[in-house]
Scaffold this active site. Sequence first.
Site, short mmCIF file in Angstrom:
data_model
loop_
_atom_site.label_atom_id
_atom_site.label_comp_id
_atom_site.label_asym_id
_atom_site.label_seq_id
_atom_site.Cartn_x
_atom_site.Cartn_y
_atom_site.Cartn_z
N TYR A 8 1.03 -1.11 0.17
CA TYR A 8 0.16 0.09 -0.04
C TYR A 8 0.93 1.26 -0.08
CZ TYR A 8 -4.34 -2.74 1.39
OH TYR A 8 -5.11 -3.58 1.50
N GLY B 19 -17.51 -0.97 -3.86
CA GLY B 19 -18.10 -1.72 -4.77
C GLY B 19 -17.22 -1.75 -6.05
#
Length: 301
Positions: A69, A221
Amino acid sequence: MTVETITADASGTFALGDLPVHRIGFGAMRLTGSAAFHLGTPSDRERSTAVLRRAVRLGVNHIDTAAFYFSATRSANELINTALAPYADDLVITTKVGPFRDYCGEWGTSARPDQLRGHVEENLRQLGRDHLDVVNFRRQQQDSIAEHFGALAELREAGLIRHLGISGVAPRHLAEALEIAPVVCVQNRYALDRPDPVDDEMLRLCGARGIAFVPFYAVAGEAGPQAAADTHDETVRDIARAHGASPAQIRIAWTLHQGPHVLAIPGTGNPDHLAENIAAGALRLTPDELTRLDALHTAAT
């Protein structure tokens, strides 16, 4: 209570092995920029560290991160270390290994089993820890995870890792891992508008076995690592209005309502969104609202 006064303990508690955590946690992926990895504009360091410190003040004791990350100028692990070390005794930091990005941010070949120790050591170095609380093996198209998970189990026996989890898996991979060592969590992609029969079954299996199910991209999503979309189904908006909440809060609340073993790890670099995400743990959806939202999940198949 206002958003500013609601803390993570309103979401309840579940244990990762012997480590109790609030069911609302924090995902560190978006700390590094406006979108994950190298896809957005790098973040302001002081803002990101302030978000982390505020998360802990608001009761977050479960942070999900990874050495991969990072953006052009920011590393999530380094930000966590800077903001939160020395770490509180009850803070659980979960990381994951397997995927690899080079210094330019390009994705490389997934780690071989014999390379996983290097991934673990890099997380230890960046976080400034002598052991990792929970390490997930993130599967990347491997048909079998036995060798990779077995390598991590050896590092657990050596004391570098306290608990193990798996990510991006199907039921057969969970069965495979459980033959080797205990599994405390499963991290799979799961969202209201992104149903998948495999993930629905993993949710059920984890509940039956007392294993935490930790969805990622539950708010984003289909947007995934990109900045989350601001378009939401009218049903979600209608329920949000009824609660005086945001659509994102309803998505988080629906996620938590999927079972007491479900942990949410919404991520953000925005301090206002942070408080809203944590406050979603206090939302209680009615049976009718859950039915309407469940219908959206089913209809999207």
